[in-house]
Design an enzyme around this catalytic site. Structure first.
Site, PDB file in Angstrom:
ATOM      1  N   SER A 133       0.686  -1.368  -0.106  1.00 56.67           N
ATOM      2  CA  SER A 133      -0.055   0.061  -0.067  1.00 56.67           C
ATOM      3  C   SER A 133       0.835   1.181   0.057  1.00 56.67           C
ATOM      4  O   SER A 133       0.445   2.129  -0.648  1.00 56.67           O
ATOM      5  CB  SER A 133      -0.785  -0.016   1.299  1.00 56.67           C
ATOM      6  N   HIS A 160      -2.408  -3.558  -6.617  1.00 60.31           N
ATOM      7  CA  HIS A 160      -2.697  -2.935  -5.243  1.00 60.31           C
ATOM      8  C   HIS A 160      -4.453  -3.453  -5.219  1.00 60.31           C
ATOM      9  O   HIS A 160      -5.255  -2.682  -5.456  1.00 60.31           O
ATOM     10  CB  HIS A 160      -2.426  -1.505  -4.862  1.00 60.31           C
ATOM     11  N   GLU A 220      -5.238  -1.199  -8.366  1.00 64.01           N
ATOM     12  CA  GLU A 220      -4.349  -0.325  -8.989  1.00 64.01           C
ATOM     13  C   GLU A 220      -3.290  -0.996  -9.606  1.00 64.01           C
ATOM     14  O   GLU A 220      -2.439  -1.657  -8.705  1.00 64.01           O
ATOM     15  CB  GLU A 220      -3.789   0.756  -7.835  1.00 64.01           C
ATOM     16  N   ASN A 261      -5.074   6.147  -1.863  1.00 65.12           N
ATOM     17  CA  ASN A 261      -4.833   6.366  -0.662  1.00 65.12           C
ATOM     18  C   ASN A 261      -4.083   7.843  -0.733  1.00 65.12           C
ATOM     19  O   ASN A 261      -4.253   8.453   0.509  1.00 65.12           O
ATOM     20  CB  ASN A 261      -3.683   5.446  -0.109  1.00 65.12           C
TER      21      ASN A 261
HETATM   22  N1  LIG Z   1      -5.070  -4.759   4.939  1.00 64.86           N
HETATM   23  C1  LIG Z   1      -5.553  -3.995   4.042  1.00 64.86           C
HETATM   24  O1  LIG Z   1      -6.390  -3.098   4.041  1.00 64.86           O
HETATM   25  C2  LIG Z   1      -4.605  -3.681   2.779  1.00 64.86           C
HETATM   26  C3  LIG Z   1      -5.078  -3.159   1.737  1.00 64.86           C
HETATM   27  C4  LIG Z   1      -4.156  -3.350   0.624  1.00 64.86           C
HETATM   28  C5  LIG Z   1      -3.041  -3.591   0.660  1.00 64.86           C
HETATM   29  N2  LIG Z   1      -2.344  -3.879   1.842  1.00 64.86           N
HETATM   30  C6  LIG Z   1      -1.114  -4.598   1.858  1.00 64.86           C
HETATM   31  O2  LIG Z   1      -1.024  -5.931   1.422  1.00 64.86           O
HETATM   32  C7  LIG Z   1       0.059  -6.305   2.444  1.00 64.86           C
HETATM   33  C8  LIG Z   1      -0.582  -7.524   3.375  1.00 64.86           C
HETATM   34  O3  LIG Z   1      -1.184  -6.852   4.415  1.00 64.86           O
HETATM   35  P1  LIG Z   1      -2.337  -7.708   5.301  1.00 64.86           P
HETATM   36  O4  LIG Z   1      -3.205  -6.589   5.712  1.00 64.86           O
HETATM   37  O5  LIG Z   1      -2.800  -8.884   4.441  1.00 64.86           O
HETATM   38  O6  LIG Z   1      -1.435  -8.255   6.350  1.00 64.86           O
HETATM   39  P2  LIG Z   1      -1.403  -9.496   7.286  1.00 64.86           P
HETATM   40  O7  LIG Z   1      -0.667  -9.195   8.377  1.00 64.86           O
HETATM   41  O8  LIG Z   1      -2.907  -9.926   7.387  1.00 64.86           O
HETATM   42  O9  LIG Z   1      -0.850 -10.780   6.353  1.00 64.86           O
HETATM   43  C9  LIG Z   1       0.273 -10.889   5.985  1.00 64.86           C
HETATM   44  C10 LIG Z   1       0.827 -12.465   5.893  1.00 64.86           C
HETATM   45  O10 LIG Z   1       1.990 -12.682   5.419  1.00 64.86           O
HETATM   46  C11 LIG Z   1       2.483 -13.630   6.060  1.00 64.86           C
HETATM   47  N3  LIG Z   1       4.036 -13.571   5.823  1.00 64.86           N
HETATM   48  C12 LIG Z   1       4.782 -12.657   6.561  1.00 64.86           C
HETATM   49  N4  LIG Z   1       6.041 -12.786   6.181  1.00 64.86           N
HETATM   50  C13 LIG Z   1       6.206 -13.823   5.118  1.00 64.86           C
HETATM   51  C14 LIG Z   1       7.034 -14.538   4.420  1.00 64.86           C
HETATM   52  N5  LIG Z   1       8.356 -14.246   4.429  1.00 64.86           N
HETATM   53  N6  LIG Z   1       6.561 -15.354   3.439  1.00 64.86           N
HETATM   54  C15 LIG Z   1       5.215 -15.700   3.443  1.00 64.86           C
HETATM   55  N7  LIG Z   1       4.222 -14.947   3.987  1.00 64.86           N
HETATM   56  C16 LIG Z   1       4.765 -14.304   4.789  1.00 64.86           C
HETATM   57  C17 LIG Z   1       2.132 -13.601   7.591  1.00 64.86           C
HETATM   58  O11 LIG Z   1       2.056 -14.863   8.218  1.00 64.86           O
HETATM   59  C18 LIG Z   1       0.593 -12.974   7.258  1.00 64.86           C
HETATM   60  O12 LIG Z   1      -0.036 -14.287   7.365  1.00 64.86           O
HETATM   61  C19 LIG Z   1       0.773  -5.207   2.865  1.00 64.86           C
HETATM   62  O13 LIG Z   1       1.916  -5.042   2.008  1.00 64.86           O
HETATM   63  C20 LIG Z   1      -0.406  -4.275   2.985  1.00 64.86           C
HETATM   64  O14 LIG Z   1       0.445  -3.070   2.963  1.00 64.86           O
HETATM   65  C21 LIG Z   1      -3.238  -4.232   2.958  1.00 64.86           C
END
Ligand SMILES: NC(=O)c1ccc[n+]([C@@H]2O[C@H](COP(=O)([O-])OP(=O)(O)OC[C@H]3O[C@@H](n4cnc5c(N)ncnc54)[C@H](O)[C@@H]3O)[C@@H](O)[C@H]2O)c1
Length: 285
Positions: A122, A143, A155, A193
């Site tokens: 993000s 994204h 995106e 964002n």
């Molecule tokens: N939550 C949101 O609203 C949102 C929206 C758009 C984008 N994002 C982006 O998406 C990404 C993930 O966010 P999220 O909210 O799903 O996080 P999250 O914490 O829910 O999930 C992350 C997952 O990645 C796993 N992980 C960590 N290191 C790892 C590795 N080396 N190999 C494999 N898996 C690994 C963790 O175990 C976890 O299950 C981030 O970059 C975030 O900025 C989040």
């Protein structure tokens, strides 16, 4: 590679976003391999996906056969080597630059020449991630928005190093997934964002400045401007911690005072009032 040629997708990280993205891929008929750090987390993600697909059956959005076929397209692994034959890999691990750089370096070792590598970040620079790789031309941002199975926007982020082929393949894949993609440059906050975060911060500042309650602020924006959801309810949905983190990242990158997280939100985050996911934010759930 064109989007039509994508036969297998890898998703690295099956948390909130990754599990949603994997669900969207298998529902679109694409074989998908999800990577997690432990088998238990992989299994938990599969159960969550099965649960949401099951709800879809209950609501008549898909048949039981379609649910079973979608689930059968999903495998999970803890070994990145199992992503070797993926045409596109979408990374959705924690928002940590070093962890992401490490994953991209490792992915390059296993995927084929023509594979496209996408990040769902993000707030991090897609360019900085791409520059860590030997072939930055195949790195793009994809994204998705939360919840990924529900919100249509993706995106598709191009860096100055991305090839047109990689950008168009990612755009076409998002389209095949039933999403409504847009193309944009790799600038802080991309499109949504960049606009939404300072706007929501303004809304929170107005709470204190105008002495208005969260209920009335939401009423003002839904009844006066026809927003589909009020700003306080939206922050509760996004998660106060996620919003504060994104505000800090945008403020660090662009330095506008409006982008810094308002004091009230930082306090809420520190007190664990995170919104829907903690049962309490501006409102109780
Ligand atoms: N939550 C949101 O609203 C949102 C929206 C758009 C984008 N994002 C982006 O998406 C990404 C993930 O966010 P999220 O909210 O799903 O996080 P999250 O914490 O829910 O999930 C992350 C997952 O990645 C796993 N992980 C960590 N290191 C790892 C590795 N080396 N190999 C494999 N898996 C690994 C963790 O175990 C976890 O299950 C981030 O970059 C975030 O900025 C989040």
């Amino acid at each position: 590679m064109s989007a039509a040629e994508v036969r297998k997708v890898g998703v690295v990280g099956l948390g909130t976003m990754g599990a949603g993205i994997a669900q969207v891929c298998v529902q679109a008929g694409i074989e998908t391999v999800g990577h997690e750090v432990s088998e238990e987390l992989g299994e938990r993600a599969r159960e969550r996906i099965a649960h949401y697909l099951g709800r879809g059956v209950e609501k008549g959005r898909l048949t039981a056969e379609e649910r079973d076929a979608a689930l059968a397209r999903l495998t999970t692994t803890t070994d990145l080597a199992d992503l070797a034959d993926c045409d596109v890999v979408i990374e959705a691990i924690v928002e940590d630059p070093e962890a992401k750089r490490e994953i991209f370096r490792a992915l390059e070792e296993v995927v084929g020449e023509g594979a496209i590598l996408a990040t769902n970040t993000s707030a991090l620079s897609v360019t900085a991630i791409a520059q860590e790789t030997e072939r930055p031309e195949r790195v793009v941002g994809m994204h998705f928005f939360n919840p990924a199975p529900v919100l249509p926007l993706v995106e598709v982020v191009r860096t100055e190093l991305s090839s047109d082929e990689a950008v168009e393949a990612a755009y076409g894949l998002a389209d095949r997934l039933g999403k409504e993609p847009i193309r944009c440059n790799d600038t802080p906050g991309f499109v949504v964002n960049r606009i939404l975060i300072p706007l929501l911060n303004d809304c929170v500042r107005v709470l204190d400045e105008a002495g208005v309650s969260p209920e009335d602020l939401d009423k003002a924006m839904t009844r006066g401007v026809n927003w589909p959801i009020g700003p306080c309810a939206l922050i509760d949905l996004i998660g106060v911690d996620i919003h504060v983190h994104a505000s800090e990242a945008l403020h660090d990158a662009l330095g506008e005072p409006r982008m810094a997280p308002p004091e009230r939100l930082v306090r809420m985050r520190d007190e664990g009032l995170l919104g829907r996911k903690s049962g309490r934010g501006f409102f109780a759930y």
